[in-house]
Design a protein around this motif. Sequence first.
Motif, mmCIF file in Angstrom:
data_model
loop_
_atom_site.group_PDB
_atom_site.id
_atom_site.type_symbol
_atom_site.label_atom_id
_atom_site.label_comp_id
_atom_site.label_asym_id
_atom_site.label_seq_id
_atom_site.Cartn_x
_atom_site.Cartn_y
_atom_site.Cartn_z
ATOM 1 N N GLN A 180 0.875 -1.376 0.013
ATOM 2 C CA GLN A 180 0.099 0.094 -0.063
ATOM 3 C C GLN A 180 0.970 1.318 -0.070
ATOM 4 O OE1 GLN A 180 -2.084 -0.589 3.793
ATOM 5 N NE2 GLN A 180 -2.935 -2.330 2.877
ATOM 6 N N GLY A 181 2.187 1.163 -0.070
ATOM 7 C CA GLY A 181 3.011 2.215 0.212
ATOM 8 C C GLY A 181 3.139 2.638 1.731
ATOM 9 N N SER A 182 4.177 3.181 2.137
ATOM 10 C CA SER A 182 4.397 3.677 3.515
ATOM 11 C C SER A 182 3.719 4.835 3.899
ATOM 12 C CB SER A 182 5.778 3.629 3.993
ATOM 13 O OG SER A 182 6.515 4.972 3.067
ATOM 14 N N GLY A 183 3.302 5.829 2.686
ATOM 15 C CA GLY A 183 2.849 7.232 3.115
ATOM 16 C C GLY A 183 4.163 8.247 3.458
ATOM 17 N N LEU A 184 5.151 7.850 3.512
ATOM 18 C CA LEU A 184 6.446 8.645 4.080
ATOM 19 C C LEU A 184 6.685 9.561 2.916
ATOM 20 C CD1 LEU A 184 8.517 6.225 6.195
ATOM 21 C CD2 LEU A 184 6.864 7.659 6.773
ATOM 22 N N GLY A 185 7.033 10.916 3.440
ATOM 23 C CA GLY A 185 7.447 11.690 2.357
ATOM 24 C C GLY A 185 8.840 12.595 2.868
ATOM 25 N N GLN A 186 9.372 13.559 2.321
ATOM 26 C CA GLN A 186 10.398 14.020 2.543
ATOM 27 C C GLN A 186 10.440 14.545 4.217
ATOM 28 O OE1 GLN A 186 12.097 16.997 -0.315
ATOM 29 N NE2 GLN A 186 13.027 18.115 1.285
ATOM 30 N N GLU A 187 9.646 15.043 4.639
ATOM 31 C CA GLU A 187 9.587 15.538 6.002
ATOM 32 C C GLU A 187 9.714 14.215 7.044
ATOM 33 O OE1 GLU A 187 5.501 14.655 4.889
ATOM 34 O OE2 GLU A 187 6.974 15.783 3.752
ATOM 35 N N ASP A 188 9.346 13.077 6.668
ATOM 36 C CA ASP A 188 9.569 12.274 7.332
ATOM 37 C C ASP A 188 11.021 11.287 7.402
ATOM 38 O OD1 ASP A 188 6.842 11.658 8.162
ATOM 39 O OD2 ASP A 188 6.563 11.415 5.999
ATOM 40 N N VAL A 189 11.791 11.897 6.450
ATOM 41 C CA VAL A 189 13.200 11.411 6.543
ATOM 42 C C VAL A 189 14.262 12.204 6.769
ATOM 43 C CG1 VAL A 189 12.625 9.418 4.601
ATOM 44 C CG2 VAL A 189 13.377 11.690 3.996
ATOM 45 N N GLU A 190 13.841 13.466 6.703
ATOM 46 C CA GLU A 190 14.615 14.890 7.159
ATOM 47 C C GLU A 190 14.941 14.739 8.510
ATOM 48 O OE1 GLU A 190 14.728 18.707 5.166
ATOM 49 O OE2 GLU A 190 12.772 18.061 4.673
ATOM 50 N N GLY A 191 16.514 14.541 8.923
ATOM 51 C CA GLY A 191 16.820 14.728 10.382
ATOM 52 C C GLY A 191 18.168 14.175 10.444
ATOM 53 N N ASP A 192 18.686 14.265 11.776
ATOM 54 C CA ASP A 192 19.783 13.530 12.301
ATOM 55 C C ASP A 192 19.410 12.321 13.215
ATOM 56 O OD1 ASP A 192 20.939 15.893 11.298
ATOM 57 O OD2 ASP A 192 21.235 16.859 13.200
ATOM 58 N N TRP A 193 19.692 11.379 12.332
ATOM 59 C CA TRP A 193 19.360 9.807 12.878
ATOM 60 C C TRP A 193 20.565 9.048 13.446
ATOM 61 C CZ3 TRP A 193 14.212 9.008 12.673
ATOM 62 C CH2 TRP A 193 13.532 9.969 11.811
ATOM 63 N N ILE A 194 20.281 8.249 14.654
ATOM 64 C CA ILE A 194 21.190 7.561 15.290
ATOM 65 C C ILE A 194 20.607 6.220 15.243
ATOM 66 C CG2 ILE A 194 22.181 7.032 17.296
ATOM 67 C CD1 ILE A 194 22.234 9.894 17.831
#
Length: 195
Positions: free
Chosen positions: A48-62
């Motif tokens: 069905q797709g995750s529905g995730l967009g650019q705002e969901d992946v932007e950030g500093d991730w650990i």
Amino acid sequence: FQAEDGIRDHCVTGVQTCALPIYPSALESRSLPDGETLQRLEWASRHQGSGLGQEDVEGDWIVEQVWEKQSRNSPAVSGSILRALSSQLRINARENGELLLHNSVNIGLLRISFFGPCRLEQRRPLLFFHFDQLLLSLGGITLFRFSLPAPADNRRPFFALIASQSLDANKRWLAARGRGGGMALWIATKTDQLS
């Protein structure tokens, strides 16, 4: 404390003759999805797709946990190694709106950083990327900067996005599976910094 003393508090749990505080950090891991939950979310995102967009992946991730290919229950030891190396992933938008991916690990004062463009494609979506620069620095001083060749289109690495969710007002998680088959769970907080 004893249970029969009638002492009760929202932060204390009693076992007949003792009481122990429950700290928020002990509860945090319960808010994170386990491997089985992520595999169910992955099945849904494939269909069905995750529905995730650019705002969901932007950030500093650990990196919080890593699962090897086809593993659902036991996080791989590589997650602990990546945390020990202070592995960080930054995804942010450039002025032109394109996304930039920055991946780094630290070995003592030595930092190894990879930089390159990334973009979301397809319905799921997939986060395609490639690194075009490698930077070695020691104590914040740049030692070397190398240009890296772009891979052929059919060899580009990617993260197949699974899901993302807020843990609280300042913290969220993101899960994805890499091209090689391993699955990772990252955490981002508003205070994380990647220099």
